[in-house]
Design a protein around this motif. Structure first.
Motif, PDB file in Angstrom:
ATOM      1  N   ALA A  15      17.233  29.101  51.448  1.00 55.21           N
ATOM      2  CA  ALA A  15      17.442  28.695  52.852  1.00 55.21           C
ATOM      3  C   ALA A  15      16.871  27.296  53.101  1.00 55.21           C
ATOM      4  O   ALA A  15      17.511  26.456  53.752  1.00 55.21           O
ATOM      5  N   GLY A  16      15.678  27.020  52.562  1.00 54.21           N
ATOM      6  CA  GLY A  16      15.089  25.697  52.746  1.00 54.21           C
ATOM      7  C   GLY A  16      15.873  24.620  52.011  1.00 54.21           C
ATOM      8  O   GLY A  16      16.087  23.520  52.529  1.00 54.21           O
ATOM      9  N   GLN A  36       4.647  26.557  45.708  1.00 52.81           N
ATOM     10  CA  GLN A  36       4.525  26.720  44.247  1.00 52.81           C
ATOM     11  C   GLN A  36       4.435  25.343  43.574  1.00 52.81           C
ATOM     12  O   GLN A  36       5.035  24.387  44.058  1.00 52.81           O
ATOM     13  N   ALA A  45      18.309  37.712  44.601  1.00 54.21           N
ATOM     14  CA  ALA A  45      19.716  37.768  45.002  1.00 54.21           C
ATOM     15  C   ALA A  45      20.639  37.408  43.851  1.00 54.21           C
ATOM     16  O   ALA A  45      20.327  36.551  43.027  1.00 54.21           O
ATOM     17  N   HIS A 130       2.322  22.376  47.818  1.00 50.39           N
ATOM     18  CA  HIS A 130       1.960  22.117  49.214  1.00 50.39           C
ATOM     19  C   HIS A 130       2.221  23.379  50.036  1.00 50.39           C
ATOM     20  O   HIS A 130       3.380  23.725  50.290  1.00 50.39           O
ATOM     21  N   VAL A 286      14.593  29.845  59.465  1.00 51.90           N
ATOM     22  CA  VAL A 286      15.824  30.195  58.734  1.00 51.90           C
ATOM     23  C   VAL A 286      15.484  31.179  57.606  1.00 51.90           C
ATOM     24  O   VAL A 286      14.348  31.238  57.133  1.00 51.90           O
ATOM     25  N   MET A 301      20.172  36.575  51.280  1.00 55.13           N
ATOM     26  CA  MET A 301      20.257  35.151  50.917  1.00 55.13           C
ATOM     27  C   MET A 301      21.506  34.520  51.529  1.00 55.13           C
ATOM     28  O   MET A 301      21.457  33.398  52.037  1.00 55.13           O
ATOM     29  N   ASN A 302      22.612  35.284  51.506  1.00 53.95           N
ATOM     30  CA  ASN A 302      23.844  34.750  52.083  1.00 53.95           C
ATOM     31  C   ASN A 302      23.633  34.374  53.537  1.00 53.95           C
ATOM     32  O   ASN A 302      24.009  33.286  53.970  1.00 53.95           O
TER      33      ASN A 302
HETATM   34  C1  LIG Z   1      15.785  42.969  44.765  1.00 51.69           C
HETATM   35  C2  LIG Z   1      16.450  42.052  45.698  1.00 51.69           C
HETATM   36  C3  LIG Z   1      17.791  41.794  45.556  1.00 51.69           C
HETATM   37  C4  LIG Z   1      18.433  40.950  46.448  1.00 51.69           C
HETATM   38  N1  LIG Z   1      19.762  40.721  46.309  1.00 51.69           N
HETATM   39  C5  LIG Z   1      20.408  39.943  47.187  1.00 51.69           C
HETATM   40  C6  LIG Z   1      21.777  39.637  47.023  1.00 51.69           C
HETATM   41  O1  LIG Z   1      22.422  40.064  46.051  1.00 51.69           O
HETATM   42  N2  LIG Z   1      22.377  38.836  47.932  1.00 51.69           N
HETATM   43  C7  LIG Z   1      21.684  38.305  48.990  1.00 51.69           C
HETATM   44  O2  LIG Z   1      22.282  37.612  49.801  1.00 51.69           O
HETATM   45  N3  LIG Z   1      20.367  38.544  49.140  1.00 51.69           N
HETATM   46  C8  LIG Z   1      19.703  39.326  48.274  1.00 51.69           C
HETATM   47  N4  LIG Z   1      18.358  39.520  48.389  1.00 51.69           N
HETATM   48  C9  LIG Z   1      17.616  38.803  49.435  1.00 51.69           C
HETATM   49  C10 LIG Z   1      17.289  37.372  49.001  1.00 51.69           C
HETATM   50  O3  LIG Z   1      16.595  37.348  47.779  1.00 51.69           O
HETATM   51  C11 LIG Z   1      16.464  36.676  50.083  1.00 51.69           C
HETATM   52  O4  LIG Z   1      17.085  36.888  51.325  1.00 51.69           O
HETATM   53  C12 LIG Z   1      16.360  35.176  49.817  1.00 51.69           C
HETATM   54  O5  LIG Z   1      15.533  34.914  48.707  1.00 51.69           O
HETATM   55  C13 LIG Z   1      15.789  34.456  51.049  1.00 51.69           C
HETATM   56  O6  LIG Z   1      15.739  33.076  50.807  1.00 51.69           O
HETATM   57  P1  LIG Z   1      14.670  32.204  51.588  1.00 51.69           P
HETATM   58  O7  LIG Z   1      14.864  30.818  51.093  1.00 51.69           O
HETATM   59  O8  LIG Z   1      14.742  32.482  53.022  1.00 51.69           O
HETATM   60  O9  LIG Z   1      13.257  32.787  51.128  1.00 51.69           O
HETATM   61  P2  LIG Z   1      12.592  32.791  49.679  1.00 51.69           P
HETATM   62  O10 LIG Z   1      13.615  32.917  48.624  1.00 51.69           O
HETATM   63  O11 LIG Z   1      11.506  33.802  49.749  1.00 51.69           O
HETATM   64  O12 LIG Z   1      11.968  31.351  49.554  1.00 51.69           O
HETATM   65  C14 LIG Z   1      10.856  30.954  50.318  1.00 51.69           C
HETATM   66  C15 LIG Z   1      10.209  29.772  49.621  1.00 51.69           C
HETATM   67  O13 LIG Z   1       9.128  29.314  50.420  1.00 51.69           O
HETATM   68  C16 LIG Z   1       7.975  29.181  49.627  1.00 51.69           C
HETATM   69  N5  LIG Z   1       6.832  29.401  50.518  1.00 51.69           N
HETATM   70  C17 LIG Z   1       6.351  30.582  50.967  1.00 51.69           C
HETATM   71  N6  LIG Z   1       5.315  30.383  51.797  1.00 51.69           N
HETATM   72  C18 LIG Z   1       5.155  29.040  51.880  1.00 51.69           C
HETATM   73  C19 LIG Z   1       4.263  28.232  52.603  1.00 51.69           C
HETATM   74  N7  LIG Z   1       3.340  28.750  53.405  1.00 51.69           N
HETATM   75  N8  LIG Z   1       4.372  26.884  52.477  1.00 51.69           N
HETATM   76  C20 LIG Z   1       5.323  26.326  51.665  1.00 51.69           C
HETATM   77  N9  LIG Z   1       6.182  27.074  50.950  1.00 51.69           N
HETATM   78  C21 LIG Z   1       6.124  28.407  51.068  1.00 51.69           C
HETATM   79  C22 LIG Z   1       8.131  30.211  48.524  1.00 51.69           C
HETATM   80  O14 LIG Z   1       7.368  29.861  47.378  1.00 51.69           O
HETATM   81  C23 LIG Z   1       9.633  30.150  48.262  1.00 51.69           C
HETATM   82  O15 LIG Z   1       9.978  29.167  47.317  1.00 51.69           O
HETATM   83  C24 LIG Z   1      17.699  40.351  47.503  1.00 51.69           C
HETATM   84  C25 LIG Z   1      16.340  40.598  47.641  1.00 51.69           C
HETATM   85  C26 LIG Z   1      15.716  41.449  46.745  1.00 51.69           C
HETATM   86  C27 LIG Z   1      14.255  41.691  46.894  1.00 51.69           C
END
Ligand SMILES: Cc1cc2nc3c(=O)[nH]c(=O)nc-3n(C[C@H](O)[C@H](O)[C@H](O)COP(=O)(O)OP(=O)(O)OC[C@H]3O[C@@H](n4cnc5c(N)ncnc54)[C@H](O)[C@@H]3O)c2cc1C
Length: 399
Positions: A15-16, A36, A45, A130, A286, A301-302
């Motif tokens: 998302a970011g 990280q 995902a 960070h 987001v 994730m979508n």
């Molecule tokens: C088992 C499993 C299967 C899945 N399968 C699917 C699928 O098939 N299709 C689908 O659409 N979704 C799926 N999902 C959901 C999907 O993985 C998440 O919705 C997606 O990773 C969200 O993306 P995001 O960027 O919002 O968050 P994240 O992927 O969690 O990324 C957040 C980022 O922010 C960083 N961060 C965290 N805290 C801080 C902070 N304080 N300061 C700076 N950085 C920070 C983290 O290190 C990370 O890199 C699945 C989830 C699981 C658990």
């Protein structure tokens, strides 16, 4: 980089990264902060739905997903004892999208592609190691308090986007609630190179397999099969991840031994939560920072990608003085609507299909899936919903 003009993105997950890329492509300076020290390889995902592929094409990022992913037009609901319940072929909605299929491709690979793309922009500054601790704002700008390898710093910009995942510090700093619930059972995931397609010849590359005692999900990825089981009462995480336990579980499911664990073993909790607001002033949320749901349906994730594209477009309009910041309320209305009325409903239904224990309710849920697959009109509506096309279009049309 002009600090008063830049947009700060907290978190470098899908998302970011999409937010940053969509802003960068509008020539907007971006500061991305990732806790990280290097990009993390999460095997989470894997399912990419048609509208996400459309957005990735718009951003110039779809080729790698299509070329390196596994294209999966057909997916199934099954019963562990009785076999096929309902099968859906996305070809039935090929008049609605250029991508009438799901693609199975790991989110960590998308992240790598996006990091490489962002490298090409001089006005994107990515800082690893960070951690955003909090966020705040006044009428003219927004800032984050950050733990860096050189100590704590305050970094400022015009807007802040909280893309820092489910435990979002940005969301907490804004005092925004995250209502919902957590399922009792967890997901136990194993990867295997065993040829599940040969062992179960009528199984498609995506199959949701219901069972009152131990449901499971099969996903055929380019390099391996992923099998996810429901956790067992009384079994601790360490035991569930042991080789002998994993192999016995897979053998019981496949009806033959030989499947060993490869590439992946992990345990996940399942939640359904949506933030009370996706925006407060100059700070917006987001992805998982705004909503988390059961992965049954592959939507988290979508929808994070859909949030990111929507928000970046609106931030661009504000940045260019084409709109005032009240359009961020529209962002929150549109995307909260999807999270609450569409993704939440569908993923709860899919999870219930898998784990329902009451025999009458199980039969009713299976009958509903069969009816959806057999009738052309219902099938089309079902595919439009489960592919996320209907929900996204309805939300984008909302004022
Ligand atoms: C088992 C499993 C299967 C899945 N399968 C699917 C699928 O098939 N299709 C689908 O659409 N979704 C799926 N999902 C959901 C999907 O993985 C998440 O919705 C997606 O990773 C969200 O993306 P995001 O960027 O919002 O968050 P994240 O992927 O969690 O990324 C957040 C980022 O922010 C960083 N961060 C965290 N805290 C801080 C902070 N304080 N300061 C700076 N950085 C920070 C983290 O290190 C990370 O890199 C699945 C989830 C699981 C658990």
């Amino acid at each position: 980089m002009d600090e008063s003009n830049r947009i700060i993105v907290a978190g470098g997950g899908p998302a970011g990264l999409i937010t940053a890329l969509a802003l960068a492509q509008q020539d907007i300076p971006v500061l991305m902060l990732e806790t990280q020290p290097i990009p993390v390889d999460h095997r989470r995902a894997t399912t990419f739905h048609p509208p996400t592929l459309e957005y990735l094409r718009q951003l110039g990022a779809v080729d790698s997903v299509i070329e390196n992913g596994r294209i999966t037009p057909i997916w199934q609901f099954r019963d562990r004892k009785e076999g096929l319940v309902a099968e859906f072929d996305l070809a039935a909605i090929k008049d609605e999208t250029d991508y009438p299929y799901r693609v199975q491709y790991e989110q960590m690979n998308l992240n790598k592609v996006l990091y490489r793309m962002l490298d090409d922009y001089d006005h994107v500054d990515i800082r690893f190691g960070h951690e955003v601790l909090s966020a705040d704002q006044d009428a003219d700008g927004a800032w984050v308090q950050v733990k860096t390898p050189d100590g704590e710093q305050t970094l400022s910009g015009l807007f802040v986007v909280g893309a820092d995942g489910a435990r979002s510090n940005v969301r907490r700093a804004l005092g925004i609630g995250f209502e919902g619930f957590t399922y009792e059972e967890k997901i136990v995931q194993y990867g295997t190179h065993f040829d599940i397609g040969a062992a179960l010849p009528d199984v498609s590359g995506v199959a949701y397999i219901s069972d009152p005692d131990e449901w499971c999900v099969l996903l055929h990825l380019p390099e391996y099969w992923r099998i996810s089981f429901s956790s067992r009462d009384g079994e601790d995480d360490e035991t569930a991840l042991r080789d002998d336990v994993a192999e016995a579980r897979m053998a019981a499911f496949l009806g033959q031994s030989g499947a060993t664990v490869a590439l992946q073993r992990s345990i996940w909790r399942i939640h359904q939560r949506v933030a009370d607001d996706f925006r407060k002033g100059r700070i917006a949320l987001v992805g998982d920072a705004a909503h988390i749901n059961s992965p049954m349906g592959g939507m988290g994730m979508n929808s994070g990608v859909h949030d990111a594209v929507n928000l970046a477009e609106k931030l661009g309009q504000i940045w260019r003085s084409e709109a005032d910041d009240s359009i961020l309320d529209r962002y929150s209305r549109q995307r909260r609507h999807v999270a609450l009325e569409d993704v939440r409903q569908q993923t709860i239904r899919n999870t219930k299909f898998l784990n329902e224990k009451d025999p009458a309710a199980r039969r009713a849920s299976q009958d509903a899936m069969r009816a959806a697959a057999e009738d052309p009109e219902k099938r089309r509506a079902f595919l439009m919903g489960s592919s996320m096309l209907a929900g996204l279009r309805a939300a984008n049309a909302m004022e």
